[in-house]
Write a protein that holds these residues in place. Structure first.
Motif, PDB file in Angstrom:
ATOM      1  N   ASP A 224    -111.799  64.719 -75.530  1.00 27.33           N
ATOM      2  CA  ASP A 224    -112.341  64.994 -76.868  1.00 27.33           C
ATOM      3  C   ASP A 224    -112.124  66.428 -77.344  1.00 27.33           C
ATOM      4  N   LYS A 225    -110.972  67.013 -76.979  1.00 30.18           N
ATOM      5  CA  LYS A 225    -110.680  68.344 -77.524  1.00 30.18           C
ATOM      6  C   LYS A 225    -109.160  68.532 -77.632  1.00 30.18           C
TER       7      LYS A 225
ATOM      8  N   THR B 212    -105.801  57.327 -87.440  1.00 31.94           N
ATOM      9  CA  THR B 212    -106.262  58.509 -88.172  1.00 31.94           C
ATOM     10  C   THR B 212    -107.752  58.408 -88.486  1.00 31.94           C
ATOM     11  N   GLU B 213    -108.174  57.228 -88.969  1.00 34.12           N
ATOM     12  CA  GLU B 213    -109.593  57.039 -89.323  1.00 34.12           C
ATOM     13  C   GLU B 213    -110.500  57.259 -88.131  1.00 34.12           C
TER      14      GLU B 213
ATOM     15  N   LYS C  81    -110.679  60.907 -87.096  1.00 33.60           N
ATOM     16  CA  LYS C  81    -111.432  61.746 -88.023  1.00 33.60           C
ATOM     17  C   LYS C  81    -112.930  61.489 -87.938  1.00 33.60           C
ATOM     18  N   THR C  82    -113.315  60.207 -87.861  1.00 32.87           N
ATOM     19  CA  THR C  82    -114.740  59.894 -87.880  1.00 32.87           C
ATOM     20  C   THR C  82    -115.359  59.972 -86.489  1.00 32.87           C
TER      21      THR C  82
ATOM     22  N   HIS D 262    -113.973  61.339 -83.564  1.00 34.59           N
ATOM     23  CA  HIS D 262    -113.631  62.445 -82.667  1.00 34.59           C
ATOM     24  C   HIS D 262    -113.289  63.694 -83.480  1.00 34.59           C
ATOM     25  N   PRO D 263    -114.277  64.234 -84.197  1.00 34.91           N
ATOM     26  CA  PRO D 263    -114.001  65.355 -85.112  1.00 34.91           C
ATOM     27  C   PRO D 263    -113.564  66.630 -84.389  1.00 34.91           C
ATOM     28  N   ALA D 264    -113.806  66.711 -83.072  1.00 36.94           N
ATOM     29  CA  ALA D 264    -113.421  67.925 -82.344  1.00 36.94           C
ATOM     30  C   ALA D 264    -111.910  67.999 -82.133  1.00 36.94           C
TER      31      ALA D 264
ATOM     32  N   THR E  17    -108.138  68.102 -83.441  1.00 34.37           N
ATOM     33  CA  THR E  17    -107.372  68.423 -84.647  1.00 34.37           C
ATOM     34  C   THR E  17    -106.194  67.461 -84.746  1.00 34.37           C
TER      35      THR E  17
END
Lengths: 330, 351
Positions: free
Chosen positions: A162-163, A186-187, A190-191, A193-195, A197
């Motif tokens: 998750d990074k 992508t969805e 983004k939702t 796993h916001p950590a 990039t």
């Protein structure tokens, strides 16, 4: 895999026997098939005969047909070419089967032949691919590609801890299946796993050499790159080569679609880290069920989306997961 | 000329720009007159631009060996294509011949030890790849030279046929165990003195050898002579047909060499991954100053022509430019570079 191969051989032998002596009960393996359906004939036409995806689908369809006590024969085009598939469809039409399962290789060119078949009373079920005319087919069964993209994102994020940064390298824009996979991926990133990039999508036009240089340039610009979602086998191969040359293989996780034998080899050797397998067996078996339901005038699902499963080196020996690996023969 | 050619007078009347002054020393003028100087200038500009834009990344983390490794195979194909284009020919089949050579050599490897096979298998499979390339190229050369079929058609046919054969042999699927692990580890990912990747060494050696052949040997002079005027070449006693066969065989040989490098680096035959190699390579050769009408071109120019798109794509990725814009930028730079070359040529031919 090994223990079930003997039962598969038996099943194939029985299928051949059933073809020769139609109506023999000697092969009945205790399935729940109604006796009335004995004379029902089904036909399956796949996209590419030699493709493990379609071989797996055909094997499962055959198994399911035997279970339900109907007769199923399989044919497929030699290449992904409508000029090759259409004559097969036309010759099948002449035999007037009760049901036809087909993976059309073109969204429009087969419509007249299929409409004719349908009006002659054959129940058409579209498996894997579809045609654009919505009046064709009582049921359409295919992979839920957006869900597949989400599955890939979850598995990749898990391996990345998750990074870091992640990137999608796909084949080309404007292909409905891969676009849906990228959308789901992508969805979810983004939702869920916001950590992580997510970098802009790159396209390699099916050229491994392009994918290799793209991944190296991306690595240089983003040293925290932790995961790659590759559009197809060629792309995955290029990505893996680029990572190996840069000395980052294993550190950057690579997810790819499908679970063909050479991809499974790549998973074992560590070239790939995640395979998101479709469920061709499920598509084939459900196709048979839907066709029988339509023939028996029972309720039919117009649209079925099958799930996808993430295979990793850790879970690939689990029978619940390994059954999703595509087969080269029944 | 009695008829008035529109534009001719205007051009003649316009002041000649960018002409080196008469006061410059001779060697500067000679260098400025070289075809390669100008395209090299474009390459230097690009490198300077990306280095300035991303000083912490371009040419530091992403260094010249990485660019060179990724360009190595196209470079080898480009050297062969340079010879073909100088004799006013074209070879669209390079990518497919590469695939066919790779598949035939892979078939041998698979049946003689597969991924675990040793150097004996590597040697034989490499030989198979090279011979396949020479035979296929030589056959195409014979059709061009003796049967007088236009090279565009011969090699377009060859493009389809070679790929088709490769697909028949493999059933359309890339076979597993196609490459010896020894080859992959030593040549594919190995480095000379731990510094220079072997792929780059092979590409560099090929480039130097055939660059010298083209520039300084009789073989090279014949190549230019045939490209400029085949009839004149024939009248001075050059066996034009035989020379053409040799040149197409050379392109085939280099496609075979490319296939070995491909197998070593990517570890698979990638049957579906070579459909646009030909355009990529032809673009590089033309970008390097070769004329599609023959008689003009150089291996050095091709080297620059291979590197311009390579630098451009990687540089744009490093700058996080969206892919669609990358394609636009590459298109513009390609046309601009060739325009600059034409512009300068016109100036020279006038004065």
């Amino acid at each position: 895999m090994l223990e079930s191969s003997s039962t598969r051989t038996l099943a194939r032998g029985c299928a051949v026997l059933a073809l020769v002596v139609a109506g023999t009960t000697g092969c009945d393996s205790g399935g729940s098939g109604p006796a009335a359906a004995k004379s029902t004939t089904l036909k399956l036409i796949t996209g590419v005969k030699s493709d493990p995806f379609y071989i797996t689908m055909a094997c499962a369809a055959q198994e399911q047909a035997k279970k339900r006590g109907v007769k199923l024969t399989v044919d497929g085009s030699a290449q992904w070419d409508v000029a090759v598939q259409r004559p097969i469809v036309d010759s099948v039409a002449a035999t007037r089967p009760d049901g036809l399962l087909i993976s059309p290789v073109d969204t429009a060119a087969l419509t007249p032949s299929l409409a004719q078949l349908q009006s002659a009373g054959t129940k058409v079920v579209l498996v894997d691919t579809t045609v654009s005319d919505s009046s064709i087919g009582v049921s359409r069964i295919s992979s839920d590609n957006e869900a597949g993209g989400r599955t890939a994102a979850k598995a990749l994020a898990g391996l990345m801890g998750d990074k870091g940064s992640a990137i999608v390298i796909s084949v080309k824009p404007g292909v409905s299946t891969t676009d849906a996979r990228i959308k789901g991926f992508t969805e979810e990133m983004k939702t869920g796993h916001p950590a992580i990039t997510l970098l802009p999508v790159l396209y390699d036009n099916d050229l491994p050499a392009t994918a290799a240089s793209q991944i190296q340039a991306t690595l240089a610009a983003h040293p925290d790159l932790g995961g790659v979602f590759a559009g197809n086998t060629n792309t995955a191969q290029g990505v893996a080569t680029g990572l190996q040359a840069a000395g980052r293989q294993g550190k950057v996780k690579v997810a790819a679609f499908d679970a063909e034998p050479d991809e499974v080899t790549a998973l074992k050797s560590g070239t790939l880290d995640i395979l998101v397998a479709q469920d061709p067996a499920g598509i084939g078996a459900q196709g048979v069920d839907q066709a029988i339901a339509a023939i028996e005038k029972k309720e039919v699902s117009a649209q079925i989306g099958t799930t996808m499963v993430a295979i990793t080196k850790a879970n690939m020996d689990d029978p619940a997961v390994s059954k999703y690996i595509y087969k080269e023969a029944c | 000329m009695s008829t008035h050619v529109p534009g001719e007078a205007d051009r003649a009347a316009a002041p000649a720009p960018l002409r080196p002054g008469r006061t410059l020393p001779g060697w500067v003028r000679r260098i400025a007159a070289m075809n390669e100087t100008w395209t090299f200038g474009v390459l230097v500009l690009l490198v300077a631009f990306f280095t300035a834009a991303r000083p912490d990344t371009f040419l530091t983390r992403y260094d010249i060996t990485q660019i060179a490794t990724n360009a190595a195979i196209y470079l080898v194909l480009g050297v062969g294509m340079t010879f073909v284009i100088i004799v006013a020919g074209i070879d669209l089949s390079v990518g497919s011949v590469l695939v066919l050579s790779a598949v035939l050599s892979a078939e041998y490897t698979i049946h003689h030890g597969g991924a675990g096979s040793g150097w004996g298998t590597v040697a034989v499979s490499t030989l198979i790849a090279l011979v396949t390339g020479v035979v296929w190229g030589g056959l195409q050369g014979w059709l061009v030279a003796k049967a007088k079929v236009p090279p565009l058609i011969v090699t377009l046919g060859g493009f389809g046929a070679a790929l088709g054969l490769a697909q028949i042999i493999t059933g359309g699927q890339d076979p597993t165990g196609a490459v010896s692990g020894e080859l992959q580890h030593s040549i594919g990912f190995g480095k000379l003195f731990g510094q220079i990747p072997w792929l780059v060494v092979i590409a560099f050696a090929t480039t130097v050898v055939f660059g010298l052949v083209l520039a300084f040997t009789r073989f090279g002079r014949y190549t230019y002579a045939i490209g400029s005027n085949p009839e004149a070449a024939r009248r001075v006693g050059i066996d034009v047909d035989r020379h053409l066969v040799k040149i197409y065989a050379l392109t085939g040989l280099l496609s075979g060499l490319g296939s070995v490098m491909w197998l070593a680096y990517f570890g698979t035959t990638s049957i579906a991954g070579h459909s646009s190699d030909n355009l990529k390579v032809i673009t590089a050769v033309v970008l390097g100053g070769a004329s599609l009408f023959g008689g003009r071109g150089s291996v050095l120019g091709t080297v620059i022509g291979v590197f311009i798109p390579a630098v451009l794509t990687t540089g744009l990725i490093i700058m996080d430019v969206q892919q669609y814009w990358q394609d636009v930028a590459i298109g513009i730079v390609l046309v601009a570079a060739v325009y600059l070359d034409q512009f300068r040529r016109r100036g020279r031919e006038r004065g």
